[in-house]
Design an enzyme around this catalytic site. Structure first.
Site, PDB file in Angstrom:
ATOM      1  N   CYS A   1       3.411  -9.642  -5.661  1.00 38.79           N
ATOM      2  CA  CYS A   1       3.722  -9.751  -4.240  1.00 38.79           C
ATOM      3  C   CYS A   1       2.582 -10.462  -3.534  1.00 38.79           C
ATOM      4  CB  CYS A   1       3.984  -8.387  -3.616  1.00 38.79           C
ATOM      5  SG  CYS A   1       2.697  -7.183  -3.866  1.00 38.79           S
TER       6      CYS A   1
ATOM      7  N   GLU B   1       4.665  -5.439   7.258  1.00 38.02           N
ATOM      8  CA  GLU B   1       5.244  -6.655   6.720  1.00 38.02           C
ATOM      9  C   GLU B   1       6.753  -6.757   6.924  1.00 38.02           C
ATOM     10  OE1 GLU B   1       1.967  -7.706   3.340  1.00 38.02           O
ATOM     11  OE2 GLU B   1       3.798  -6.734   2.631  1.00 38.02           O
TER      12      GLU B   1
END
Length: 172
Positions: A66, A113
């Site tokens: 990620c 996020e």
């Protein structure tokens, strides 16, 4: 070397600015990110153990990879870039679900996020970048779910959140 910048976004994933990555995490500002989930033909998920030298969550298990998109970079291009940088391989990725999450850390940083989950398939062994990942393994989703309940402290905070969101989506 200039610090990498993240893309600040609003609740609709529309870009509203750029900010150095560390500053965005210190201030807990919403920014665009992606999480890659790579599966094999047995539907096992490739997990990554973060390198022990990482500035947060070192040595914890997490999804395949990620990171954050760069300005002008698509979700897929960003996912492929980091998959190669961290795990040493490339595969086709599909952009699946996206959602907002917030995860504070003991070190004062906060992940806030707008995360895009990218899913791919791969059958071989990765070639780990040891500055990024210490180890890897395949795990069935049911085993990940059970182990997260039994041993939550060995997983990154964001992986617990995004795994649960992804798992709920595929169960529908």
């Amino acid at each position: 070397m200039e610090e990498e910048k993240v893309i600040l976004v609003d609740q609709n994933d529309e870009q509203i600015g750029l900010m150095p990555k560390m500053e965005a995490h210190e201030k807990g500002l919403l920014h665009r990110a992606f999480s890659v989930f790579v599966f094999n033909d047995k539907n096992e998920l490739m997990l990554q153990q973060r390198a022990h030298s990482k500035y947060h969550s070192p040595g914890l298990w997490t999804n395949t990879c990620c990171s954050h998109q760069r300005e002008g970079e698509s979700n897929i291009a960003a996912g492929k870039r980091r998959l190669m940088e961290e795990m040493g391989f490339s595969t086709e990725l599909n952009d699946t679900i996206s959602f907002i999450y917030k995860a504070p850390f003991d070190n004062g940083l906060t992940e806030h996020e707008f995360d895009h989950i990218l899913v791919g398939n791969f059958q071989q062994e990765p070639k780990l970048n040891l500055e990024e990942a210490a180890a890897w393994k395949w795990m069935a989703l049911e085993d990940v779910k059970k182990d997260m309940t039994d041993n939550p402290s060995v997983y990154t905070e964001w992986f617990k959140i995004i795994f649960d969101k992804y798992y709920q989506t595929i169960q529908q």
